[in-house]
Design a protein around this motif. Structure first.
Motif, PDB file in Angstrom:
ATOM      1  N   ARG A   1     -11.607  -5.427 -10.795  1.00 42.63           N
ATOM      2  CA  ARG A   1     -11.580  -6.895 -10.880  1.00 42.63           C
ATOM      3  C   ARG A   1     -10.625  -7.494  -9.856  1.00 42.63           C
ATOM      4  O   ARG A   1     -10.845  -8.588  -9.365  1.00 42.63           O
ATOM      5  CB  ARG A   1     -11.186  -7.334 -12.300  1.00 42.63           C
ATOM      6  N   HIS A   2      -9.535  -6.795  -9.569  1.00 44.34           N
ATOM      7  CA  HIS A   2      -8.626  -7.217  -8.506  1.00 44.34           C
ATOM      8  C   HIS A   2      -8.649  -6.165  -7.408  1.00 44.34           C
ATOM      9  O   HIS A   2      -8.762  -4.976  -7.697  1.00 44.34           O
ATOM     10  CB  HIS A   2      -7.198  -7.354  -9.031  1.00 44.34           C
ATOM     11  N   VAL A   3      -8.549  -6.629  -6.175  1.00 44.23           N
ATOM     12  CA  VAL A   3      -8.502  -5.695  -5.051  1.00 44.23           C
ATOM     13  C   VAL A   3      -7.221  -5.948  -4.266  1.00 44.23           C
ATOM     14  O   VAL A   3      -6.969  -7.065  -3.802  1.00 44.23           O
ATOM     15  CB  VAL A   3      -9.724  -5.848  -4.129  1.00 44.23           C
ATOM     16  N   LEU A   4      -6.425  -4.909  -4.148  1.00 40.99           N
ATOM     17  CA  LEU A   4      -5.185  -4.991  -3.377  1.00 40.99           C
ATOM     18  C   LEU A   4      -5.347  -4.160  -2.119  1.00 40.99           C
ATOM     19  O   LEU A   4      -5.625  -2.958  -2.191  1.00 40.99           O
ATOM     20  CB  LEU A   4      -4.006  -4.455  -4.204  1.00 40.99           C
ATOM     21  N   LYS A   5      -5.197  -4.813  -0.974  1.00 43.14           N
ATOM     22  CA  LYS A   5      -5.278  -4.096   0.296  1.00 43.14           C
ATOM     23  C   LYS A   5      -3.879  -4.030   0.888  1.00 43.14           C
ATOM     24  O   LYS A   5      -3.273  -5.062   1.170  1.00 43.14           O
ATOM     25  CB  LYS A   5      -6.231  -4.813   1.248  1.00 43.14           C
ATOM     26  N   LEU A   6      -3.380  -2.820   1.038  1.00 39.43           N
ATOM     27  CA  LEU A   6      -2.033  -2.626   1.573  1.00 39.43           C
ATOM     28  C   LEU A   6      -2.129  -2.201   3.027  1.00 39.43           C
ATOM     29  O   LEU A   6      -2.871  -1.268   3.361  1.00 39.43           O
ATOM     30  CB  LEU A   6      -1.313  -1.526   0.776  1.00 39.43           C
ATOM     31  N   CYS A   7      -1.353  -2.888   3.884  1.00 38.99           N
ATOM     32  CA  CYS A   7      -1.434  -2.570   5.310  1.00 38.99           C
ATOM     33  C   CYS A   7      -0.711  -1.269   5.601  1.00 38.99           C
ATOM     34  O   CYS A   7       0.422  -1.058   5.177  1.00 38.99           O
ATOM     35  CB  CYS A   7      -0.855  -3.690   6.162  1.00 38.99           C
ATOM     36  N   ARG A   8      -1.385  -0.395   6.349  1.00 37.20           N
ATOM     37  CA  ARG A   8      -0.807   0.901   6.732  1.00 37.20           C
ATOM     38  C   ARG A   8      -0.635   1.023   8.245  1.00 37.20           C
ATOM     39  O   ARG A   8      -0.443   2.122   8.758  1.00 37.20           O
ATOM     40  CB  ARG A   8      -1.697   2.048   6.249  1.00 37.20           C
ATOM     41  N   ALA A   9      -0.748  -0.089   8.976  1.00 39.20           N
ATOM     42  CA  ALA A   9      -0.669   0.003  10.439  1.00 39.20           C
ATOM     43  C   ALA A   9       0.785   0.010  10.914  1.00 39.20           C
ATOM     44  O   ALA A   9       1.711  -0.141  10.122  1.00 39.20           O
ATOM     45  CB  ALA A   9      -1.458  -1.127  11.075  1.00 39.20           C
ATOM     46  N   GLU A  10       0.966   0.157  12.226  1.00 34.39           N
ATOM     47  CA  GLU A  10       2.287   0.458  12.796  1.00 34.39           C
ATOM     48  C   GLU A  10       3.374  -0.551  12.431  1.00 34.39           C
ATOM     49  O   GLU A  10       4.496  -0.157  12.113  1.00 34.39           O
ATOM     50  CB  GLU A  10       2.187   0.570  14.326  1.00 34.39           C
ATOM     51  N   ALA A  11       3.058  -1.858  12.532  1.00 32.01           N
ATOM     52  CA  ALA A  11       4.118  -2.845  12.283  1.00 32.01           C
ATOM     53  C   ALA A  11       4.641  -2.697  10.860  1.00 32.01           C
ATOM     54  O   ALA A  11       5.847  -2.788  10.615  1.00 32.01           O
ATOM     55  CB  ALA A  11       3.605  -4.259  12.537  1.00 32.01           C
ATOM     56  N   CYS A  12       3.738  -2.455   9.925  1.00 35.83           N
ATOM     57  CA  CYS A  12       4.176  -2.282   8.543  1.00 35.83           C
ATOM     58  C   CYS A  12       4.872  -0.936   8.357  1.00 35.83           C
ATOM     59  O   CYS A  12       5.819  -0.823   7.584  1.00 35.83           O
ATOM     60  CB  CYS A  12       3.013  -2.478   7.583  1.00 35.83           C
TER      61      CYS A  12
END
Lengths: 511, 154
Positions: B74-85
């Motif tokens: 029901r909820h979607v959490l997208k966590l950034c895994r790219a270089e800046a993060c």
């Protein structure tokens, strides 16, 4: 008297509570019996100060930040006094803004992005007027004379691309705007689409006029829902105004990507626009000859297109007088990652990397020493402090085995493990490879496995030789920049930070 | 909850895009917005309308990270895994989030309330680490944000 308060609606400001601040201003003003008018703007790009709000005063706009919703009552009851702890003064006087030369971002953060009247009151629309007075060929000539080079990363002269399309006869031509800004550390396209969308529309309309194209597409990555929404609304408003549509002889359609990094590569983007898998096309034919739906197509980055109105309005010479060497004009540099003062810094080419990171950016956010800086996104090289004298210029970076790409600068402190960063470069390439060519599809996975062996300390020298050799194959054997440039971060990490590829990893062993 | 497969609704979506050139991606986005994913029975319907093979449509659905073959939580959490993060300890933060909800990347909680996915860059790179919860951006993530996420997803 009604107080006018400007609150950014940029995604990066919203991500740290700008909407809550705007809502609190309305409700608290009502409770306190103050009359306020809230205007949502783009961001000025000083992200460590976001949400940064500005209050209209007789002495101009006065900024406060970073504002939290709980600060609002205090700000209102103090009448936004100069003694308030969040008082920043006139934004133009903040050193981060004062040291910039804003051509692309002249209006961003100042106007309501969806007010065409505001756009025109701040100089918008002069570019297309001048283009019409110069005629199509004169417009191409002017863009060529400005020395503008493609801001997506490749740095190809925009005027030459336009002339190729203009000189190719066809019943239909297209303008495609590449807004698939996937490089980590970059956000300039996003900011301008959210903060000054009519500028991009004007730039595309000028391109259409110059080369004889009647239809434009903006391909925006799905990770940017705010930018998509703003651009869609702006197109509707521009149609109602006559800036787009039959009278203008040019239409724009907004298309949403679907989460594939490789679609930032121009031929892959064209495939995606045609409704196919985003697989890279072999060149030739060039998109300028056979592009979208097989028709001659100008495909330009957002930043290239938003430069065009200024080049036309103020003349090619004005733009070309800025910069260094063959890199003319300004570049919106994006300072990101572990940096104290991160944000959008537009300046003429030529500042050194050290000035940008240390003076402008203020060093790391963590307060620890800067160890590595990746310039140009996931396909860009990692530079150590020893290369901080490199001027921001296409050729100067290339001469040091780097690239400026889309001008994202990601700062890392001394806790970074460069072997893991090299591994990530290969991993990212493996995740995002379109699969068309073997060096990229297979090489990235084998590269990741080999770097894993190095990290585990297995036959380090031999495996480093294998990775280096593999990088040569990827560099020269891949169809596009994804496989072709992944070696940049890998080889630069090995070259400049060799100690990270040959040491026991205590933390990993303890896990 | 997303509605169950309904061919008439799918046909409505297809009609909205008729005459549009290269319409497959916009169609798939709209189908997914309606049904929460691109359901298997949608593939032959889309293929027939666009005069493509089922393999071609399936090839596009499977190529792009955005398109799902099953609905998300029901909820979607997208966590950034790219270089800046990464440079701001985003990976450590992401691990904390995954542990809190006892999930792996791409996983959905057994009660179907939350899916956590990786994303490679949200363009919030001067305010890392960043994430997107149900389409809303979040940045400068810290322990408070973790609690906020937990509250939001209930």
């Amino acid at each position: 008297m009604t107080t006018k308060i400007f609150v950014p609606c940029d995604a990066a400001a919203r991500a740290v509570g700008a909407d809550k601040v705007a809502a609190a201003l309305v409700s608290e003003a009502k409770r306190l019996g103050r009359a306020v008018e809230i205007v949502r703007t783009g961001s000025r790009g000083l992200f460590w100060l976001e949400p940064m709000i500005e209050v209209q005063t007789p002495a101009g706009r006065i900024a406060f930040g970073p504002v939290k919703a709980k600060d609002v009552t205090d700000l209102l009851t103090s009448d936004f006094s100069a003694g308030h702890r969040l008082h920043l003064g006139r934004p133009e006087e903040l050193p981060f803004l004062k040291r910039q030369t804003r051509i692309n971002f002249a209006r961003c953060g100042i106007i309501d992005p969806l007010s065409l009247a505001g756009y025109r009151a701040h100089g918008g629309g002069r570019g297309i007027e001048r283009a019409r007075s110069l005629g199509a060929a004169g417009t191409v000539e002017e863009v060529t004379k400005s020395g503008l080079r493609g801001r997506g990363g490749a740095g190809f002269p925009t005027g030459i691309k336009w002339k190729t399309v203009a000189d190719t006869a066809a019943d239909q031509k297209y303008i495609v705007c590449n807004a698939d800004e996937g490089d980590s550390g970059t956000f300039a396209d996003r900011m301008i689409m959210e903060g000054d969308p009519f500028l991009l529309i004007e730039g595309m309309a000028i391109a259409g006029f110059a080369v004889g194209a009647t239809k434009g597409y903006v391909y925006i990555r799905s990770e940017y829902p705010d930018a998509i929404r703003t651009m869609e609304r702006a197109v509707v408003l521009a149609e109602a105004d006559g800036m787009l549509g039959p009278e203008a002889g040019f239409d724009i359609e907004i298309r949403e990507g679907a989460g594939a990094y490789v679609c930032g590569e121009e031929t892959s983007l064209l495939e995606s626009l045609e409704g196919k898998r985003g697989q890279v096309r072999a060149k030739p034919p060039l998109p300028a000859h056979k592009g979208l739906f097989g028709k001659p197509t100008v495909i330009n980055n957002v930043l290239s297109l938003v430069t065009v109105p200024a080049v036309l309005a103020d003349g090619a010479k004005h733009y070309a007088d800025l910069g260094m060497g063959r890199s003319r004009g300004t570049m919106p540099i994006q300072l990101a990652g572990n940096i104290k003062h991160g944000g959008l810094f537009e300046a003429p080419f030529g500042m050194t990397l050290g000035e940008l990171v240390d003076d402008i950016g203020g060093g790391t956010h963590s307060g620890r020493p800067v160890r590595a800086v990746q310039v140009g996104g996931p396909l860009g090289a990692y530079f150590p402090r020893g290369l901080f004298d490199t001027p921001f210029d296409y050729e100067a970076f290339a001469a040091r085995d780097g690239l400026i790409g889309h001008a994202g600068v990601v700062v890392f402190d001394d806790t970074v493990d460069m072997a893991r960063q090299a591994r990530f470069a290969m991993e990212f390439c493996a995740i995002e490879s379109c699969g068309k060519c073997t060096p990229c599809r297979i090489g990235s996975t084998r590269g990741m496995e080999t770097i894993d062996k190095i990290i585990r300390g297995e036959r380090t020298e031999a495996n480093l030789a294998i990775v280096t050799d593999l990088c040569q194959t990827m560099k020269f054997g891949s169809l596009c920049a994804l496989g072709g440039f992944t070696p940049y971060p890998v080889l630069s990490a090995i070259k400049h930070f060799p100690e990270d590829f040959n040491r026991p990893r205590l933390a990993a062993a303890a896990e | 909850m997303s509605p169950a497969w309904d061919e008439a609704r799918a046909q409505d979506i297809l009609r909205r895009h008729s005459g549009r050139k290269g319409a497959l991606l916009p169609i798939l986005h709209d189908i997914q917005a309606e049904f929460g994913c691109v359901p298997a029975p949608a593939i032959p319907v889309i293929a027939h309308t666009l005069n493509l093979t089922r393999a071609e449509v399936h090839g596009v659905v499977s190529f792009y990270h955005d398109f799902r073959e099953k609905p998300a939580g029901r909820h979607v959490l997208k966590l950034c895994r790219a270089e800046a993060c990464q440079s701001m300890n985003g990976e450590a933060f992401a691990q904390q989030v995954l542990e809190r909800f006892d999930l792996d990347w791409g996983g959905t909680t057994p009660d179907g309330r939350l899916t956590i996915e990786p994303i490679y860059c949200l363009g919030l790179c001067a305010s890392s680490p960043s994430a997107m919860l149900d389409g809303q951006p979040m940045a400068r993530l810290d322990q408070d944000s973790l609690d906020e996420i937990a509250r939001e997803v209930g």
